[in-house]
Design a protein around this motif. Structure first.
Motif, PDB file in Angstrom:
ATOM      1  N   GLN A 316      49.306 -43.603 -13.599  1.00  0.00           N
ATOM      2  CA  GLN A 316      49.574 -44.457 -12.454  1.00  0.00           C
ATOM      3  C   GLN A 316      48.317 -44.438 -11.576  1.00  0.00           C
ATOM      4  OE1 GLN A 316      52.731 -46.032 -12.051  1.00  0.00           O
ATOM      5  NE2 GLN A 316      53.074 -45.265 -14.130  1.00  0.00           N
ATOM      6  N   VAL A 317      47.470 -45.450 -11.745  1.00  0.00           N
ATOM      7  CA  VAL A 317      46.150 -45.454 -11.106  1.00  0.00           C
ATOM      8  C   VAL A 317      46.260 -45.410  -9.587  1.00  0.00           C
ATOM      9  CG1 VAL A 317      43.998 -46.739 -10.804  1.00  0.00           C
ATOM     10  CG2 VAL A 317      45.095 -46.645 -13.050  1.00  0.00           C
ATOM     11  N   ASN A 318      47.178 -46.182  -9.020  1.00  0.00           N
ATOM     12  CA  ASN A 318      47.312 -46.210  -7.562  1.00  0.00           C
ATOM     13  C   ASN A 318      47.675 -44.838  -7.008  1.00  0.00           C
ATOM     14  OD1 ASN A 318      46.738 -48.924  -7.557  1.00  0.00           O
ATOM     15  ND2 ASN A 318      48.894 -49.572  -7.547  1.00  0.00           N
ATOM     16  N   ARG A 319      48.557 -44.145  -7.712  1.00  0.00           N
ATOM     17  CA  ARG A 319      48.953 -42.803  -7.275  1.00  0.00           C
ATOM     18  C   ARG A 319      47.761 -41.857  -7.337  1.00  0.00           C
ATOM     19  NH1 ARG A 319      51.103 -38.925  -4.287  1.00  0.00           N
ATOM     20  NH2 ARG A 319      51.741 -37.087  -5.496  1.00  0.00           N
ATOM     21  N   TRP A 320      46.949 -41.963  -8.395  1.00  0.00           N
ATOM     22  CA  TRP A 320      45.772 -41.092  -8.531  1.00  0.00           C
ATOM     23  C   TRP A 320      44.775 -41.362  -7.411  1.00  0.00           C
ATOM     24  CZ3 TRP A 320      43.503 -36.929  -9.519  1.00  0.00           C
ATOM     25  CH2 TRP A 320      42.129 -36.834  -9.790  1.00  0.00           C
ATOM     26  N   ASP A 321      44.539 -42.638  -7.106  1.00  0.00           N
ATOM     27  CA  ASP A 321      43.618 -42.977  -6.013  1.00  0.00           C
ATOM     28  C   ASP A 321      44.111 -42.402  -4.688  1.00  0.00           C
ATOM     29  OD1 ASP A 321      41.963 -44.326  -7.731  1.00  0.00           O
ATOM     30  OD2 ASP A 321      42.791 -46.313  -7.276  1.00  0.00           O
ATOM     31  N   GLU A 322      45.410 -42.468  -4.477  1.00  0.00           N
ATOM     32  CA  GLU A 322      45.999 -41.928  -3.245  1.00  0.00           C
ATOM     33  C   GLU A 322      45.772 -40.421  -3.141  1.00  0.00           C
ATOM     34  OE1 GLU A 322      50.448 -41.231  -1.305  1.00  0.00           O
ATOM     35  OE2 GLU A 322      50.194 -42.589  -3.013  1.00  0.00           O
ATOM     36  N   ILE A 323      45.983 -39.715  -4.256  1.00  0.00           N
ATOM     37  CA  ILE A 323      45.774 -38.259  -4.276  1.00  0.00           C
ATOM     38  C   ILE A 323      44.332 -37.921  -3.930  1.00  0.00           C
ATOM     39  CG2 ILE A 323      45.645 -36.247  -5.794  1.00  0.00           C
ATOM     40  CD1 ILE A 323      48.090 -37.332  -7.258  1.00  0.00           C
ATOM     41  N   VAL A 324      43.379 -38.604  -4.583  1.00  0.00           N
ATOM     42  CA  VAL A 324      41.956 -38.312  -4.371  1.00  0.00           C
ATOM     43  C   VAL A 324      41.571 -38.545  -2.916  1.00  0.00           C
ATOM     44  CG1 VAL A 324      39.606 -39.043  -4.933  1.00  0.00           C
ATOM     45  CG2 VAL A 324      41.290 -38.772  -6.756  1.00  0.00           C
ATOM     46  N   GLN A 325      41.986 -39.670  -2.352  1.00  0.00           N
ATOM     47  CA  GLN A 325      41.610 -39.984  -0.971  1.00  0.00           C
ATOM     48  C   GLN A 325      42.168 -38.962   0.017  1.00  0.00           C
ATOM     49  OE1 GLN A 325      42.626 -44.055  -0.044  1.00  0.00           O
ATOM     50  NE2 GLN A 325      41.438 -44.885  -1.760  1.00  0.00           N
ATOM     51  N   LYS A 326      43.443 -38.652  -0.126  1.00  0.00           N
ATOM     52  CA  LYS A 326      44.070 -37.721   0.819  1.00  0.00           C
ATOM     53  C   LYS A 326      43.534 -36.302   0.673  1.00  0.00           C
ATOM     54  CE  LYS A 326      48.520 -40.069   1.540  1.00  0.00           C
ATOM     55  NZ  LYS A 326      49.983 -39.960   1.388  1.00  0.00           N
ATOM     56  N   ALA A 331      40.076 -31.514   2.000  1.00  0.00           N
ATOM     57  CA  ALA A 331      39.062 -30.549   1.555  1.00  0.00           C
ATOM     58  C   ALA A 331      37.866 -30.549   2.495  1.00  0.00           C
ATOM     59  CB  ALA A 331      38.615 -30.882   0.128  1.00  0.00           C
ATOM     60  N   GLU A 332      37.420 -31.736   2.903  1.00  0.00           N
ATOM     61  CA  GLU A 332      36.285 -31.820   3.827  1.00  0.00           C
ATOM     62  C   GLU A 332      36.628 -31.189   5.166  1.00  0.00           C
ATOM     63  OE1 GLU A 332      35.220 -35.909   4.019  1.00  0.00           O
ATOM     64  OE2 GLU A 332      34.517 -36.003   1.932  1.00  0.00           O
ATOM     65  N   ALA A 333      37.868 -31.386   5.614  1.00  0.00           N
ATOM     66  CA  ALA A 333      38.301 -30.782   6.878  1.00  0.00           C
ATOM     67  C   ALA A 333      38.305 -29.265   6.800  1.00  0.00           C
ATOM     68  CB  ALA A 333      39.689 -31.295   7.249  1.00  0.00           C
ATOM     69  N   LEU A 334      38.476 -28.745   5.579  1.00  0.00           N
ATOM     70  CA  LEU A 334      38.484 -27.291   5.368  1.00  0.00           C
ATOM     71  C   LEU A 334      37.108 -26.773   4.931  1.00  0.00           C
ATOM     72  CD1 LEU A 334      41.912 -27.014   3.526  1.00  0.00           C
ATOM     73  CD2 LEU A 334      41.402 -26.323   5.876  1.00  0.00           C
ATOM     74  N   SER A 335      36.073 -27.613   5.115  1.00  0.00           N
ATOM     75  CA  SER A 335      34.687 -27.255   4.807  1.00  0.00           C
ATOM     76  C   SER A 335      34.446 -27.024   3.320  1.00  0.00           C
ATOM     77  CB  SER A 335      34.261 -26.000   5.604  1.00  0.00           C
ATOM     78  OG  SER A 335      34.348 -26.236   6.990  1.00  0.00           O
ATOM     79  N   LEU A 336      35.216 -27.698   2.472  1.00  0.00           N
ATOM     80  CA  LEU A 336      34.991 -27.656   1.032  1.00  0.00           C
ATOM     81  C   LEU A 336      34.162 -28.869   0.624  1.00  0.00           C
ATOM     82  CD1 LEU A 336      38.566 -26.685  -0.216  1.00  0.00           C
ATOM     83  CD2 LEU A 336      36.575 -25.181  -0.001  1.00  0.00           C
ATOM     84  N   ALA A 341      35.868 -30.701  -4.611  1.00  0.00           N
ATOM     85  CA  ALA A 341      37.251 -31.142  -4.472  1.00  0.00           C
ATOM     86  C   ALA A 341      37.602 -32.183  -5.534  1.00  0.00           C
ATOM     87  CB  ALA A 341      37.469 -31.721  -3.067  1.00  0.00           C
ATOM     88  N   THR A 342      36.697 -33.120  -5.763  1.00  0.00           N
ATOM     89  CA  THR A 342      36.962 -34.171  -6.756  1.00  0.00           C
ATOM     90  C   THR A 342      37.093 -33.580  -8.153  1.00  0.00           C
ATOM     91  OG1 THR A 342      35.757 -35.801  -5.415  1.00  0.00           O
ATOM     92  CG2 THR A 342      36.087 -36.312  -7.755  1.00  0.00           C
ATOM     93  N   LYS A 343      36.177 -32.666  -8.516  1.00  0.00           N
ATOM     94  CA  LYS A 343      36.236 -32.049  -9.845  1.00  0.00           C
ATOM     95  C   LYS A 343      37.511 -31.220 -10.006  1.00  0.00           C
ATOM     96  CE  LYS A 343      31.292 -31.865 -10.909  1.00  0.00           C
ATOM     97  NZ  LYS A 343      30.125 -30.983 -11.199  1.00  0.00           N
ATOM     98  N   PHE A 344      37.882 -30.502  -8.954  1.00  0.00           N
ATOM     99  CA  PHE A 344      39.097 -29.690  -9.002  1.00  0.00           C
ATOM    100  C   PHE A 344      40.324 -30.583  -9.210  1.00  0.00           C
ATOM    101  CE2 PHE A 344      42.690 -27.675  -6.740  1.00  0.00           C
ATOM    102  CZ  PHE A 344      42.785 -26.510  -7.473  1.00  0.00           C
ATOM    103  N   LEU A 345      40.382 -31.671  -8.463  1.00  0.00           N
ATOM    104  CA  LEU A 345      41.511 -32.587  -8.598  1.00  0.00           C
ATOM    105  C   LEU A 345      41.543 -33.224  -9.988  1.00  0.00           C
ATOM    106  CD1 LEU A 345      41.369 -34.324  -5.098  1.00  0.00           C
ATOM    107  CD2 LEU A 345      43.175 -32.800  -5.921  1.00  0.00           C
TER     108      LEU A 345
END
Length: 370
Positions: A316-326, A331-336, A341-345
């Protein structure tokens, strides 16, 4: 991966004290004057242990300068006699090995292109039978740890115990600031698999330009690598090969002078106690992370069952895009780092897809313990 290498410690054949091993010299031996003059300047810095120079150059395309050839070995010999520096060059065939050894070259290395071909490595290994000479093996062009270790094993089984590895980075389709991506994780995996193997770093080929050399060289020292192999030319602006990544001997000395050298261990008991406490905390968190990922995958299996029962596709591409964006924003807010973060996801997502695919294509319903 089991370590089968029999290694003679680096300090037993070249003791650099508490300083890193430094191998330096021009990418290519171009003329006798260029090589010998560069060697003298490098020796005068007092920072260099081994003089390197490419005699035979495996170029990507024919028609480019492919090395001065065997005559350059005589120039290396003269440079050694006049400066006292040990010498090193790359070998890619049995004939190269024979000629280099006959000329008294002290250290050999196997290049990245050669490492990628087991037939080539075996030919080199066969030529080294019965010889006591230090040999370094560069990582293969592509990120393949087994291929790297396999090349080391072939050389080792030929009787070469003075063995080391060179981390020179890996080819990548992604365009970044580096000529070759460092992919430090593969170097770490090699150190883990072969803890007694000396590993030195090649910042010249990783960077592809002299501006980034200090950053990569320092990173290599912080990763507890045993030394550096850096290209240095008396006048890089007129170098026949890889001009942008070579530095003058003076610039090389300055780079080495600015390196911060750290110890691998500490003899301070209070430091060790605090480190053990912090590592214990990490261990607990790692266990918790694994448990939570396991719980997530159980839910992914249930989603797979639900999709199967309703005849819906896994991806489900839309769901995956939503996960990555959120999640990347979190992750950036937590200084990661966003790349981390992208590779981990992606890893989590790929495992979820695998789980759902197994559910959809199985004849039986997965149990809670599956």
């Amino acid at each position: 991966m089991k370590n089968t290498l029999e290694i003679t410690p680096l300090k037993s054949w070249l003791d650099t004290g508490d300083k890193p091993l430094i191998i330096a010299g021009p990418c290519s031996a171009e003329t006798e004057e260029q090589l010998v003059s560069t060697a003298h300047l490098l020796a005068n810095t007092g920072k260099v242990n081994i003089l390197r120079a490419g005699i035979w150059k495996p170029r990507t395309r024919p028609g480019e300068f492919e090395g001065i050839g065997s005559i350059g070995l005589e120039w290396l010999k003269r440079a050694k006699e006049e400066t006292g520096l040990l010498t090193a060059t790359e070998v890619a065939t049995a004939k190269h090995v024979e000629e280099a050894l006959a000329a008294g070259v002290d250290v050999l290395w196997v290049g990245a292109r050669s490492t990628a071909n087991p037939f080539t490595v075996q030919e080199i290994a066969d030529a080294l039978q019965g010889v006591d000479v230090p040999v370094f093996v560069k990582n293969p062009v592509n990120p393949d740890l087994s291929l790297w270790i396999g090349a080391l094993e072939r050389i080792n089984r030929a009787g070469i115990k003075k063995l080391g590895a060179i981390h020179r980075g890996f080819s990548s389709y992604e365009k970044t600031a580096f000529r070759n991506e460092p992919m430090w994780d593969l170097a770490i995996q090699l150190k883990t698999a072969c803890p007694n193997l000396p590993i030195i770093n090649d910042p010249s080929h990783i960077c592809g330009n002299r501006e980034l050399l200090p950053y990569i060289a320092q990173k290599a020292m912080d990763m507890d690598m045993q030394g550096l192999i850096i290209e240095s030319h008396i006048d890089p602006s007129v170098a026949w090969t890889d001009a942008k990544q070579q530095v003058t001997p003076a610039a090389l000395a300055e780079l080495i002078n600015h390196l911060t050298l750290r110890k691998a261990d500490s003899n301070n008991p209070s430091f060790e106690d605090k480190l053990a406490e912090l590592r214990s905390n990490i261990d607990k968190l790692d266990d918790l992370i694994i448990q939570k990922i396991g719980e997530r995958m159980k839910i992914a299996e249930k989603i797979g069952e639900y999709k199967r029962d309703n005849n819906v596709t896994i991806l489900q591409v839309n769901r995956w895009d939503e996960i990555v964006q959120k999640r990347t924003k979190l992750a950036e807010a937590l200084s990661l780092g966003s790349e981390f973060a992208t590779k981990f996801l992606e890893l989590i997502h790929n495992e979820s897809i695998r789980k759902q695919n197994a559910v959809m294509n199985s004849q039986e319903q997965p149990t809670a313990e599956a």
